[in-house]
Every structure is written in C-alpha cells, then in structure tokens.
Design an enzyme around this catalytic site. Structure first.
Site, mmCIF file in Angstrom:
data_model
loop_
_atom_site.group_PDB
_atom_site.id
_atom_site.type_symbol
_atom_site.label_atom_id
_atom_site.label_comp_id
_atom_site.label_asym_id
_atom_site.label_seq_id
_atom_site.Cartn_x
_atom_site.Cartn_y
_atom_site.Cartn_z
ATOM 1 N N TYR A 105 0.843 -1.194 0.000
ATOM 2 C CA TYR A 105 0.000 0.000 0.000
ATOM 3 C C TYR A 105 0.880 1.247 0.000
ATOM 4 C CZ TYR A 105 -3.776 -3.242 1.183
ATOM 5 O OH TYR A 105 -4.685 -4.281 1.163
ATOM 6 N N ASN A 128 -12.549 -0.605 -4.951
ATOM 7 C CA ASN A 128 -12.254 -0.893 -6.353
ATOM 8 C C ASN A 128 -13.439 -1.598 -7.012
ATOM 9 O OD1 ASN A 128 -11.215 -1.745 -8.805
ATOM 10 N ND2 ASN A 128 -9.749 -3.177 -7.910
ATOM 11 N N CYS A 136 -6.265 -5.231 -7.373
ATOM 12 C CA CYS A 136 -6.062 -4.839 -5.981
ATOM 13 C C CYS A 136 -5.606 -6.025 -5.127
ATOM 14 C CB CYS A 136 -7.315 -4.182 -5.414
ATOM 15 S SG CYS A 136 -8.812 -5.156 -5.589
ATOM 16 N N HIS A 137 -5.831 -7.244 -5.617
ATOM 17 C CA HIS A 137 -5.340 -8.423 -4.885
ATOM 18 C C HIS A 137 -3.818 -8.463 -4.854
ATOM 19 C CE1 HIS A 137 -5.623 -9.734 -9.101
ATOM 20 N NE2 HIS A 137 -4.627 -10.581 -8.807
ATOM 21 N N GLU A 163 -1.439 -16.769 -9.596
ATOM 22 C CA GLU A 163 -0.406 -16.005 -10.286
ATOM 23 C C GLU A 163 1.012 -16.419 -9.855
ATOM 24 O OE1 GLU A 163 -0.981 -11.778 -10.423
ATOM 25 O OE2 GLU A 163 -3.145 -11.995 -10.538
#
Length: 169
Positions: A105, A128, A136-137, A163
């Site tokens: 952040y 979001n 945002c993850h 991912e």
C-alpha cells in the site's frame, strides 16, 4: 440500460455489470463480495451470443486469467473519470501492476505521488469496482501480509496463488 454477464470461475460466479452506451464496465462483483448486483427493470442478464465484441473479449480474458494464464486486460472500457483525482491515479497505477508482481500500500501511495497516503490507498483498493482487472489483490501490507480484500481473504490468497505469488497453504 445496464447488463450483467455471469462467468463461472473457480471462485464461483463472477458478475460483470456493463452498459452498451456508453460502452463501459460498471463493476465486477466477486462471488463472496459484499457488493450486490443492482436490481430493477433497468438491468438484464446478457447471453454469450449477445455480447458486443469488446465485452466478449473481456469475458475471454477473464477465462484465460482463471485458467492461470497471464492476461493484460484492456483499460479501454473502464470509466476512470468517475473517481476522485486521487482514486483515479491510484487505480491507474494499480492497473499497471503486472501478473506475478505485488506492491505494498505504501509503495502504491509513493507511485501515486502521495507517499504518506498508504491508508487512503487501502481505502481506494477496498472500493475498487473493477476487481481482478484493476488487480487490488496484488497490493499487500508493507510486511507482505494480505491486508484486506473485498472478495474475502481466501479469494485474495487464491488469486495470488494462481499467479504464482504465494505458495498454496
């Protein structure tokens, strides 16, 4: 009139609310999100054969994403103008976080030109409307913790594992 397309994913049904005129995505709602699909006569559920090309391409990109392939979503049909200047900047910066990468952040606040605004970045991520497309993850705490996620922490962990960012626990 807004339309909704439901996409089956390993997380459950992801709902994409969108409009034809203007041709924009309104919001993406994850299965366990606290957000609800709008109700009323101004909303209809679209069928795959009734999607305009840009929306069909978006749906195809989501399918590729959930099959574990890196995807570069197009920002062309996202309405960044609806946000405050700060949120718009933060969302554009977050949009550019590539597959398999993360930011804290605080790092995202720095990139957005407001180095002391890590909490405000967290608020932006919590609001979001374009989950997964604006990833945002991929935004974590400075210590590498998950932080929060509107779709639930188990969904955030799943997406990060998909991912290759986190190892399956």
């Amino acid at each position: 009139m807004n339309e909704v397309f439901q996409l089956s994913t390993p997380l459950g049904k992801v709902q994409i609310e969108w409009s034809r005129d203007p041709a924009v995505i309104r919001q993406i709602i994850l299965p366990i999100s606290k957000k609800k699909i709008a109700e009323g006569n101004d909303l209809r559920f679209a069928q795959p054969n009734d999607l305009p090309d840009w929306m069909a391409s978006t749906v195809q990109s989501f399918g590729l994403y959930f099959s574990g392939r890196p995807v570069d979503f197009s920002p062309d049909n996202l309405d960044f103008d609806q946000f405050s200047k700060f949120y718009g900047i933060v969302y554009r910066k977050a949009f550019r976080i590539p597959w398999g990468s993360t930011r804290s952040y605080a790092e995202l606040a720095q990139e957005a030109g407001s180095p002391r605004a890590a909490r405000a970045v967290g608020s932006a991520m919590a609001r979001n409307p374009y989950s997964i497309m604006i990833p945002c993850h991929r935004v974590l705490t400075s210590g590498g913790g998950l932080g929060g996620y509107g779709g639930g922490l188990s969904a955030k962990q799943y997406l990060l594992e998909l991912e290759g960012i986190l190892q399956a626990v």
